[in-house]
Design a protein around this motif. Structure first.
Motif, PDB file in Angstrom:
ATOM      1  N   GLU A 342       0.769  -0.981  -0.003  1.00 18.30           N
ATOM      2  CA  GLU A 342       0.045   0.376   0.265  1.00 18.30           C
ATOM      3  C   GLU A 342       0.526   1.284   0.033  1.00 18.30           C
ATOM      4  O   GLU A 342       0.603   2.711  -0.915  1.00 18.30           O
ATOM      5  CB  GLU A 342      -1.214   0.472   1.107  1.00 18.30           C
ATOM      6  N   THR A 343       1.969   0.779   0.805  1.00 19.36           N
ATOM      7  CA  THR A 343       2.653   2.602   0.862  1.00 19.36           C
ATOM      8  C   THR A 343       3.071   2.320  -0.280  1.00 19.36           C
ATOM      9  O   THR A 343       3.879   3.887  -0.792  1.00 19.36           O
ATOM     10  CB  THR A 343       4.094   1.928   1.898  1.00 19.36           C
ATOM     11  N   ARG A 346       1.946   4.214  -3.208  1.00 27.85           N
ATOM     12  CA  ARG A 346       0.933   5.567  -2.496  1.00 27.85           C
ATOM     13  C   ARG A 346       2.720   6.326  -3.127  1.00 27.85           C
ATOM     14  O   ARG A 346       2.431   7.609  -3.517  1.00 27.85           O
ATOM     15  CB  ARG A 346       0.212   5.958  -1.517  1.00 27.85           C
ATOM     16  N   LYS A 347       2.885   5.767  -2.499  1.00 31.18           N
ATOM     17  CA  LYS A 347       4.749   7.588  -2.584  1.00 31.18           C
ATOM     18  C   LYS A 347       5.642   6.493  -3.474  1.00 31.18           C
ATOM     19  O   LYS A 347       5.305   7.424  -4.299  1.00 31.18           O
ATOM     20  CB  LYS A 347       6.070   6.208  -1.525  1.00 31.18           C
ATOM     21  N   ASN A 350       2.469   6.913  -6.710  1.00 34.14           N
ATOM     22  CA  ASN A 350       0.473   8.020  -6.844  1.00 34.14           C
ATOM     23  C   ASN A 350      -0.795   7.136  -7.193  1.00 34.14           C
ATOM     24  O   ASN A 350      -1.576   7.521  -7.265  1.00 34.14           O
ATOM     25  CB  ASN A 350       0.588   8.862  -7.808  1.00 34.14           C
ATOM     26  N   GLN A 352      -3.676   4.688  -5.081  1.00 32.96           N
ATOM     27  CA  GLN A 352      -4.115   4.971  -3.345  1.00 32.96           C
ATOM     28  C   GLN A 352      -5.218   3.755  -3.277  1.00 32.96           C
ATOM     29  O   GLN A 352      -5.977   3.742  -3.688  1.00 32.96           O
ATOM     30  CB  GLN A 352      -4.310   5.878  -2.596  1.00 32.96           C
TER      31      GLN A 352
END
Ligand SMILES: Cc1ncc(COP(=O)(O)O)c(C=O)c1O
Length: 485
Positions: A342-343, A346-347, A350, A352
């Motif tokens: 998940e991280t 996202r990081k 981009n 989520q």
């Protein structure tokens, strides 16, 4: 039966008339059509704030609808083939609580899967009902809870023949559904009402390749998060009723206990429009959502180390059918936890996603997605897999066995409590719930005996920086247990 025009939007139309009339507003909300909250108005648009009004004669009253809100609710009921629909502005949480309070009186037993959302515990505390937990099937390979089986329910009913209701989750967060028709038949043959949590299934009535819904299966009530999967605004949900056992008056009285007297017209109106969209175009929109989700599932399954599960689970214990719009992926083969993926998504990409746990993630695909969004996700997965040294499927961290309920959640809620260090709480009776959010399923529930496995599991979740909720201490160093300070 009254012929319904699903193309109409009575509530939305009334609201548009109100805005067009340029009424001079000497009523709440005090921002007065945005003029009193310029910064938000400039950002979100004047129109949105002009639509943020309160109950009045021509716009009806959500607490006791007799006009355009009632018309919109009747259209909603018709679209879902229910007898009655009630618009909710406090999510399906409010609907779950209302279902339990409508079906149960203090002391009544209700059969509930232990992996139910925390709002069911709220419903139990408020109603005074006694939960009889039924264990969901656990898929050990994935490390997730599935649905319940008819056999297990039969056994639970035999042990609790006077239970008032059976509570079912349809589908689970990951997409698995139980055999709802069989469950309804079984429960009804024992005079038990069937209450269905359709927080993740509001869209399912509108495409024949999606699993059977509560109303289709003959359940008594369901609460559906229209906002999660059916297009309406966050917080807006619907409560559906189709029952010989629970009266409409009872449901209205229950709702009036907790319903705000200032329901947001933006939320209510979005339910009206989302219902029209589903009724008119739902099939085509969901066809597209299913098609892109299926495409992504196939692509992801070609990536070494990833397993996008779906219909292949059908027939396994606790999975009668699967909602394929939930793009659920087991990531253990990459050697990452779901939280880490998940991280990374996202990081670095981009993106989520909706849900992560120790071994899986779930990307929600809905009628708002486009193929290019799924391509972005598939590309990210391919890239992550290429950059990752492959490991063998790591051993899944087992969900700890459910703790034993010593006192009811309601007694625990009203008992004196003391705070103890998490590691010192083993053997104590929990005075709070602890859950990872999402999915919001209690790892330990108030009234249950804390076990070593549960403490260890909470410690692993903490190490994974998973969002833990339910305790007064946001870092869960301490747990409140029954007893005096
Ligand atoms: C299974 C389940 N039931 C109920 C709810 C509550 O829904 P809402 O967020 O609409 O209040 C959720 C929310 O995540 C959920 O996952």
């Amino acid at each position: 039966m009254k012929e319904m025009n699903q193309k109409s939007t009575p509530l939305f139309d009334a609201l548009k008339r109100y805005v067009d009339d340029k009424v001079v507003p000497f009523h709440v909300p005090g921002h007065k059509q945005g003029r009193g909250l310029k910064e938000l108005s400039d950002y979100i648009g004047e129109r949105a704030l002009q639509m943020d009004v309160n109950g009045m004669e021509d716009l009806d009253f959500a607490n006791n609808p007799t006009g355009v809100i009632l018309e919109a609710e009747e259209l909603m009921a018709d679209a879902f083939a229910a007898q009655h629909a009630f618009f909710l502005v406090n999510g399906t949480s409010a609907g779950v609580q209302a279902m339990i309070m409508s079906a149960c009186e203090p002391g009544d037993k209700i059969i509930i899967p232990r992996n139910a959302h925390k709002s069911t515990i709220g419903g139990i505390i408020l109603s005074g009902a006694m939960p009889v937990y039924i264990q969901p099937e656990i898929n050990d390979q994935l490390g997730i809870a599935m649905g319940i089986t008819e056999e297990n329910l039969k056994k639970t009913i035999k042990e609790n023949p006077h239970a008032k209701a059976v509570f079912v989750i349809n589908p689970t967060y990951y997409g698995a559904v139980s055999d709802l028709k069989a469950i309804v038949k079984l429960a009804h043959s024992h005079n038990m009402a069937v209450l269905v949590d359709e927080a993740h299934g509001a869209h399912m009535s509108f495409h024949h390749e999606l699993p059977v819904t509560a109303m289709e299966a003959g359940a008594d009530m369901s609460a559906a998060s229209m906002h999660k999967t059916a297009g309406s605004l966050t917080q807006s949900s619907v409560l559906l009723l189709n029952s010989d056992m629970i009266s409409v008056d009872r449901v209205k009285q229950v709702l009036s206990l907790t319903y705000t007297t200032s329901a947001s017209y933006l939320l209510l109106c979005s339910l009206d429009i989302a219902r029209k969209q589903l009724a008119i175009n739902g099939n085509a929109l969901l066809e597209e959502a299913l098609s892109i989700s299926r495409w992504a599932r196939e692509e992801i399954n070609q990536i070494d180390g990833l397993y996008a599960f779906g219909n292949d689970l059908n027939g396994m214990p606790g999975c009668y059918a699967f909602d394929e719009t939930k793009l659920s992926v087991n990531v253990a083969g990459l050697g990452y936890t779901g939280y880490q993926i998940e991280t990374i998504l996202r990081k670095q990409y981009n993106i989520q996603i909706e849900l992560a746990d120790m071994h899986n993630i779930m990307a929600l695909v809905s009628l708002g997605d486009r193929k290019q969004d799924l391509e972005t996700l598939v590309f990210a997965f391919k890239d992550i897999a290429e950059k990752t040294e492959k490991v063998n499927l790591s051993k899944t961290i087992a969900i700890p066995a459910s703790a034993q309920m010593i006192v009811s959640p309601r007694s625990a809620f009203y008992s004196p409590k003391k705070a103890v260090l998490l590691e010192n709480s083993i053997g104590e009776i929990a005075g709070v719930m602890v859950m990872a959010y999402p999915p919001g399923i209690p790892v330990i529930c108030m009234g249950e005996r804390v076990t070593k496995e549960i403490v260890e599991y909470i410690q692993v979740l903490k190490e994974q920086k998973c969002e833990l909720q339910g305790t007064a201490d946001p870092y869960v160093h301490y747990l409140r247990v029954l007893g005096s300070e």
